[in-house]
Design a protein around this motif. Sequence first.
Motif, short mmCIF file in Angstrom:
data_model
loop_
_atom_site.label_atom_id
_atom_site.label_comp_id
_atom_site.label_asym_id
_atom_site.label_seq_id
_atom_site.Cartn_x
_atom_site.Cartn_y
_atom_site.Cartn_z
N UNK A 40 6.96 14.36 5.50
CA UNK A 40 7.38 15.73 5.22
C UNK A 40 6.45 16.36 4.21
N UNK A 41 5.87 17.51 4.56
CA UNK A 41 5.05 18.26 3.62
C UNK A 41 5.29 19.75 3.82
N UNK A 42 5.05 20.51 2.78
CA UNK A 42 5.14 21.95 2.87
C UNK A 42 3.77 22.54 2.64
N UNK A 43 3.32 23.36 3.57
CA UNK A 43 2.04 24.03 3.48
C UNK A 43 2.25 25.54 3.54
N UNK A 44 1.78 26.25 2.53
CA UNK A 44 1.86 27.71 2.51
C UNK A 44 3.30 28.19 2.72
N UNK A 45 4.24 27.52 2.08
CA UNK A 45 5.67 27.84 2.16
C UNK A 45 6.30 27.49 3.50
#
Length: 365
Positions: A40-45
């Motif tokens: 799980x990752x968040x990129x640019x919101x």
Amino acid sequence: MTTTCIPIKNVGSDADSHRFPLDQWYVAGFSSELADKPIARTFLNRKVVLFRTGAGQVAALEDRCCHRSLPLSCGTVEGAGVRCGYHGLLYAPNGQCIEIPGQERIPSKARVKAYPVVEKNQIIWIWMARDEDAEPTRPAPDYPFHDDPRYKFGSGNYHYRSPWQLIHDNLLDLSHLGYVHLQTIGGDARLHMNAPMKVSSEGDRVKVVRLMPDSSPPPTYRAAWPFGEKCERWQEIEFDLTHLRIWTGAVEPGTDAIDDPDRGGFHMRGFHGITPETEETCHYFWSMSSTKHPDMPDNIDAVIQQTAFTFDEDRTIIEAQYRNMLAFGDKANWIDIHVDAGANRARRIVGELLRKQAAAEAADS
């Protein structure tokens, strides 16, 4: 076996991603990170789940089951895709649900957004588009040193509690080495501050070159290469919007010229993928590729260990800097000095890209 489900705070809608330059390839991670579990990752919101199928395909989906919104990163990876850990819906790399346990019919709307991803030179790139369904307009960047037999590399990643451009500032100004990294790659602080700096740009890229002849080898250089009292040292930094390539190293005096593109000696080629998570946090994906001296073949182990230590030091500095910026607010006005030329040019590039993006969005509305 299920993965650990990690909630992520400060995440907005897709509209929030427009606060960053879009239609770009951003670094999502390294090939070595994807094994048998989703990430799980968040990129640019935008919340994203990364995984590798049993056939070896890398995929990136919106981290949300279309049934009851459990993060797909809380599920499991199978041969054909990722399975939700709540009711078992199975998703293919294109985002389409391909199995609902206990139900033969699969609704056509049973799908989630899939992001274009490319695995290249052991780096995973994700295309973050302005228009939701837009395909990439250019190939993902090349970084051949991960596959070059002359080099051996190690890699890692950090999560920063600071905006992404503060890391750009840090990497485009290596004059700080003499103050922050005394025990590893630093060296004489006055020499770093006084070294002539050549800054150039082409399109959305910035290059900073500093040559430092008659240098005293810092500890990392001595651990990796049999330098004497002096060495001829260089620093070449190439800024691209989503990543930086930093080529540093040294040759022994009286051997190769430090501006010769084919020079030998001790090389450290750093890859730095800086990907925003939110406006206040970011991912930092790094690798270090190094040459080996025939009499010191295990030098890369020391280089990687000390490289990671320097990034610990940088993170401490940058996060403390950002906390102070928040504490002082409008009073935290900056002055510029001579070493800021490269960082300021990079900031202008990011600002111009955001202005163009905002104008295009206004014209579309």
